[in-house]
Enzyme design. Structure first.
Site, PDB file in Angstrom:
ATOM      1  N   ARG A   1      55.205 -22.047 105.257  1.00  0.00           N
ATOM      2  CA  ARG A   1      54.453 -21.008 104.549  1.00  0.00           C
ATOM      3  C   ARG A   1      54.514 -19.646 105.253  1.00  0.00           C
ATOM      4  O   ARG A   1      54.075 -18.631 104.710  1.00  0.00           O
ATOM      5  CB  ARG A   1      52.983 -21.417 104.416  1.00  0.00           C
ATOM      6  CG  ARG A   1      52.777 -22.720 103.680  1.00  0.00           C
ATOM      7  CD  ARG A   1      51.303 -23.049 103.575  1.00  0.00           C
ATOM      8  NE  ARG A   1      50.609 -22.005 102.849  1.00  0.00           N
ATOM      9  CZ  ARG A   1      50.520 -21.949 101.542  1.00  0.00           C
ATOM     10  NH1 ARG A   1      51.086 -22.874 100.804  1.00  0.00           N
ATOM     11  NH2 ARG A   1      49.881 -20.970 100.954  1.00  0.00           N
TER      12      ARG A   1
ATOM     13  N   GLU B   1      72.587 -19.049  91.785  1.00  0.00           N
ATOM     14  CA  GLU B   1      71.848 -19.885  92.736  1.00  0.00           C
ATOM     15  C   GLU B   1      72.656 -20.109  94.015  1.00  0.00           C
ATOM     16  O   GLU B   1      72.115 -20.070  95.122  1.00  0.00           O
ATOM     17  CB  GLU B   1      71.482 -21.216  92.044  1.00  0.00           C
ATOM     18  CG  GLU B   1      70.823 -22.267  92.916  1.00  0.00           C
ATOM     19  CD  GLU B   1      69.506 -21.846  93.544  1.00  0.00           C
ATOM     20  OE1 GLU B   1      68.972 -20.777  93.212  1.00  0.00           O
ATOM     21  OE2 GLU B   1      69.031 -22.587  94.420  1.00  0.00           O
TER      22      GLU B   1
ATOM     23  N   LYS C   1      71.413 -19.020  97.725  1.00  0.00           N
ATOM     24  CA  LYS C   1      71.321 -19.966  98.852  1.00  0.00           C
ATOM     25  C   LYS C   1      72.056 -19.412 100.067  1.00  0.00           C
ATOM     26  O   LYS C   1      71.568 -19.477 101.183  1.00  0.00           O
ATOM     27  CB  LYS C   1      71.936 -21.322  98.498  1.00  0.00           C
ATOM     28  CG  LYS C   1      71.195 -22.246  97.612  1.00  0.00           C
ATOM     29  CD  LYS C   1      69.934 -22.853  98.169  1.00  0.00           C
ATOM     30  CE  LYS C   1      68.774 -21.944  97.938  1.00  0.00           C
ATOM     31  NZ  LYS C   1      68.042 -22.080  96.722  1.00  0.00           N
TER      32      LYS C   1
ATOM     33  N   GLU D   1      70.201 -16.245 101.590  1.00  0.00           N
ATOM     34  CA  GLU D   1      68.882 -16.421 102.205  1.00  0.00           C
ATOM     35  C   GLU D   1      68.932 -17.185 103.519  1.00  0.00           C
ATOM     36  O   GLU D   1      68.096 -16.964 104.384  1.00  0.00           O
ATOM     37  CB  GLU D   1      67.883 -17.043 101.231  1.00  0.00           C
ATOM     38  CG  GLU D   1      68.102 -18.485 100.904  1.00  0.00           C
ATOM     39  CD  GLU D   1      67.084 -19.013  99.915  1.00  0.00           C
ATOM     40  OE1 GLU D   1      65.921 -18.611  99.967  1.00  0.00           O
ATOM     41  OE2 GLU D   1      67.468 -19.850  99.075  1.00  0.00           O
TER      42      GLU D   1
ATOM     43  N   LYS E   1      57.913 -20.040 102.165  1.00  0.00           N
ATOM     44  CA  LYS E   1      58.137 -20.970 101.061  1.00  0.00           C
ATOM     45  C   LYS E   1      57.320 -20.624  99.836  1.00  0.00           C
ATOM     46  O   LYS E   1      57.765 -20.775  98.716  1.00  0.00           O
ATOM     47  CB  LYS E   1      57.781 -22.374 101.555  1.00  0.00           C
ATOM     48  CG  LYS E   1      58.031 -23.470 100.563  1.00  0.00           C
ATOM     49  CD  LYS E   1      59.492 -23.821 100.525  1.00  0.00           C
ATOM     50  CE  LYS E   1      59.829 -24.837  99.479  1.00  0.00           C
ATOM     51  NZ  LYS E   1      61.223 -24.676  99.045  1.00  0.00           N
TER      52      LYS E   1
HETATM   53  C1  F6R Z   1      64.946 -19.732  97.089  1.00  0.00           C
HETATM   54  C2  F6R Z   1      63.527 -19.961  96.929  1.00  0.00           C
HETATM   55  C3  F6R Z   1      62.717 -18.933  96.239  1.00  0.00           C
HETATM   56  C4  F6R Z   1      61.730 -19.597  95.276  1.00  0.00           C
HETATM   57  C5  F6R Z   1      60.784 -18.550  94.679  1.00  0.00           C
HETATM   58  C6  F6R Z   1      59.850 -19.151  93.651  1.00  0.00           C
HETATM   59  O1  F6R Z   1      65.562 -20.791  97.734  1.00  0.00           O
HETATM   60  O2  F6R Z   1      63.005 -20.947  97.353  1.00  0.00           O
HETATM   61  O3  F6R Z   1      63.523 -18.028  95.568  1.00  0.00           O
HETATM   62  O4  F6R Z   1      62.445 -20.246  94.277  1.00  0.00           O
HETATM   63  O5  F6R Z   1      60.040 -17.979  95.704  1.00  0.00           O
HETATM   64  O6  F6R Z   1      59.039 -20.130  94.211  1.00  0.00           O
HETATM   65  P1  F6R Z   1      58.288 -21.180  93.326  1.00  0.00           P
HETATM   66  O7  F6R Z   1      59.311 -22.019  92.647  1.00  0.00           O
HETATM   67  O8  F6R Z   1      57.463 -21.966  94.298  1.00  0.00           O
HETATM   68  O9  F6R Z   1      57.458 -20.425  92.334  1.00  0.00           O
END
Ligand code: F6R
Length: 615
Positions: free
Chosen positions: A27, A488, A492, A495, A610
């Site tokens: 987090r 995507e 990946k 990031e 996250k």
């Molecule tokens: C990329 C990633 C982020 C999340 C985004 C949305 O690998 O993890 O781009 O996809 O922050 O997060 P959620 O799905 O939790 O709303």
């Protein structure tokens, strides 16, 4: 975007809090801190860096004794990550101590008023302002801590999950939430506080998740008391029995969570369709759709809102819904959608996709769409998350906890859920031939085995990674269903390896990106046999004639692209609609290996967290 942990009970708080913070590090991980009450005094350690750094610092600099404590792992919003800005924060008297996940938007005006009253501030944080506001209220009103927290929170604007205690009354912790998650684990005369249940799962399965605008006083020897922050109304705690197990949140022999989660995908996809996809009976059963079928069948259009990887899953869904169920779909970044003035009618359905179920922009988009009369359906992974609770109906992905910051199994399981919905609606609407529908069900059921087969390309991908690990740029191309996969793949790579990468629809290459291609430029092309194959072959030729390096993801047995490409990774044949579930896998592995070879922190890439619970 921070992780918070608290403990009060009969055990030593220190190991519980440190381990809990490590589990919540996904987090936020730019700084961390801990406070422990040793029976007489508070002992505080804070540091820039990871929880491991905090552990070293705490063990040499403070007494780690105490049965009461709070810990925090931070993703900075107000104030740079440094020791002083790390949480916990004391009030001026030193009596109160707080941890906070969220943002207090009006902290500057509150701070100015407190300074006039003689308060001093040591950090740049909004959190230090909040704890001093609570102290001031407590003093001025002559009330107990719980009441002071309540009055103070009614004066702040923003988002928070907080835990606060008073060293002069060390038998209770006061917690509250608005917009950031907070769970309370209930043990035998002990309580655990955390952003999610992972820090306390080995101690208790019983937990209460606070709703927005709720607060609780957890006091030793007493039942937990919940109230509404606004009007003091009593709330009866809904104590849930958690299903989470310890194995799911540990690395299980893998070097990184990301790799574990990539390899979990066959199992995760199966868990997503288990009990829903009954291929032999030709049935898709999904309670959230079944109970709202008329709404879906009469919908004017579906608006999908999401962020990041979840947005990419939404783009795949756009192709599937329009192709199979003939329902118009718009896919929106939640952060854009919520700030414009979109036309939303009562016959629109909004589908919000979110792994964490906590993304602030997605949550705000949901609230706006609901206010404007839309029916809102959620596709979330985290059970009981804010988005899961805020939506009118939904379907969980059942991927299990995703801890690696780069999303992997969340993406493929989101696509699985959305495919099930599209197929179900197509069947109900009669927009798909019966035989085709049955073929899809059987094919979808067989996807986990094909993902398993695709994972066997890992050693080959590692070799390809070795060749391109020092690249500065990378282009990803795909068409149709595989255009979002190209996006995507690029996300990946950038990031976790910090290589600049762009995803493009293959045909758009001619409208600009082709200028970038030279012998230094690796181009990842998704060229599965059924997806406009001949057109993609032409694109590959165009790259080849400009000396670009081609890494192609092709269908097993491919000839044409294989002859042209520098490297090929084969995926099993499947229906074009389902190819993203396979073509994504090599791209996840490629970015994993490249990041690792570049010495990057795969599970905790810089500047990211996250769960993006701030705007
Ligand atoms: C990329 C990633 C982020 C999340 C985004 C949305 O690998 O993890 O781009 O996809 O922050 O997060 P959620 O799905 O939790 O709303």
């Amino acid at each position: 975007m921070c992780g918070i942990v608290g403990y009060i009970g009969h055990r030593d708080a220190y190991p519980i809090i440190i381990k809990g913070l490590q589990r919540l590090e996904y987090r936020g991980y730019d700084s961390a801190g801990i406070v422990l009450f040793d029976g007489t005094e508070n002992n505080l350690a804070k540091t820039k860096g990871k929880v491991e750094d905090l552990k070293h610092k705490a063990e040499i600099s403070i007494s780690t004794k105490g049965k009461l404590g709070l810990g925090h792992t931070r993703w900075a919003t107000h104030g740079v990550p440094n020791d002083v800005n790390s949480h916990p924060h004391y009030s001026n008297s030193g009596d109160l101590v707080i941890i906070h996940n969220g943002i207090i938007e009006n902290y500057e005006s509150i701070k100015a008023a407190l300074i006039k009253r003689g308060y001093e501030f040591h950090s740049d944080t909004d959190t230090e302002v909040l704890v001093n506001l609570i102290e001031e209220v407590k003093k001025q009103e002559g009330v107990k801590l719980g009441k002071a927290v309540q009055i103070a929170l009614n004066q702040v604007v923003g988002a928070y999950a907080i835990a606060v205690f008073d060293r002069s009354k060390p038998d209770e912790i006061v917690v509250a939430r608005l917009g950031s998650p907070l769970a309370i684990g209930i043990g035998e005369d002990e309580f655990f506080i955390a952003s999610d249940a992972s820090p306390f799962i080995e101690f208790t399965n019983n937990a209460v998740y606070l709703e927005d605008e709720e607060m609780a006083i957890v006091r030793l020897g007493k039942e937990i008391k919940l109230r509404k922050i606004k009007d003091d109304a009593i709330v009866y705690p809904n104590i849930l029995e958690l299903q989470l197990n310890l194995e799911e949140i540990e690395k299980g022999g893998y070097d990184h969570f990301m790799l574990k989660e990539i390899y979990e995908q066959p199992r995760a996809i199966k868990d997503t369709y288990r009990g829903r996809l009954l291929a032999d009976q030709g049935i898709i059963r999904m309670a959230g759709i079944d109970q709202n079928l008329e709404k879906f069948l009469n919908a004017n259009r579906i608006i999908i809102v999401a962020c990041g990887t979840s947005w990419h899953a939404g783009l795949v869904a756009e192709y599937i819904f329009e192709d199979l169920a003939r329902i118009p779909v718009e896919v929106e970044y939640a952060s854009e959608f919520r700030y414009r003035n979109p036309v939303i009618t009562e016959n629109d359905i909004l589908i919000a996709i979110s792994q964490s179920g906590e993304t602030a922009d997605t949550l705000a988009a949901i609230k706006m769409a609901k206010e404007r009369g839309a029916f809102v359906f959620g596709v979330c992974n985290v059970v009981g998350s804010s988005i899961a609770r805020e939506t009118d109906a939904g379907a969980y992905t059942h991927a299990g906890p995703e801890i690696g910051v780069a999303s992997t199994k969340a993406f493929t399981t989101q696509i699985t859920v959305l495919t099930l919905i599209a197929l179900k609606l197509a069947k109900e609407k009669g927009t798909i031939e019966e035989s085709k529908y049955h073929e899809y069900l059987v094919e979808l059921e067989g996807i986990p085995a094909k993902v398993e087969r695709t994972l066997k390309t890992n050693p080959l991908i590692e070799e390809i990674a070795e060749v391109y690990k020092d690249s500065s740029n990378c282009l990803y191309l795909g068409r149709g269903y595989n255009f979002p996969v190209a996006l995507e793949g690029a996300l990946k790579l950038k990031e976790i390896s910090y290589i600049h990468a762009e995803g493009y629809p293959a045909a758009e290459m001619k409208h600009g990106p082709i200028a970038l291609i030279d012998e230094e430029m690796p181009v990842v092309v998704i060229a599965t046999r059924k997806g406009h194959y001949e057109k993609v072959v032409s694109n590959v030729q165009e790259i080849k004639s400009r000396s670009g390096k081609i890494i192609a993801v092709v269908t097993e047995g491919d000839q044409q692209v294989t002859d042209l490409a520098d490297h090929v990774v084969e995926v099993p044949e499947t229906s074009e609609t389902l190819t993203p579930l396979l073509t994504t896998i090599p791209l996840q592995l490629l970015s994993y290996h490249i990041a690792l070879m570049r010495g990057c922190n795969v599970d905790q890439p810089r500047n990211l967290a996250k769960s993006v619970t701030v705007e």
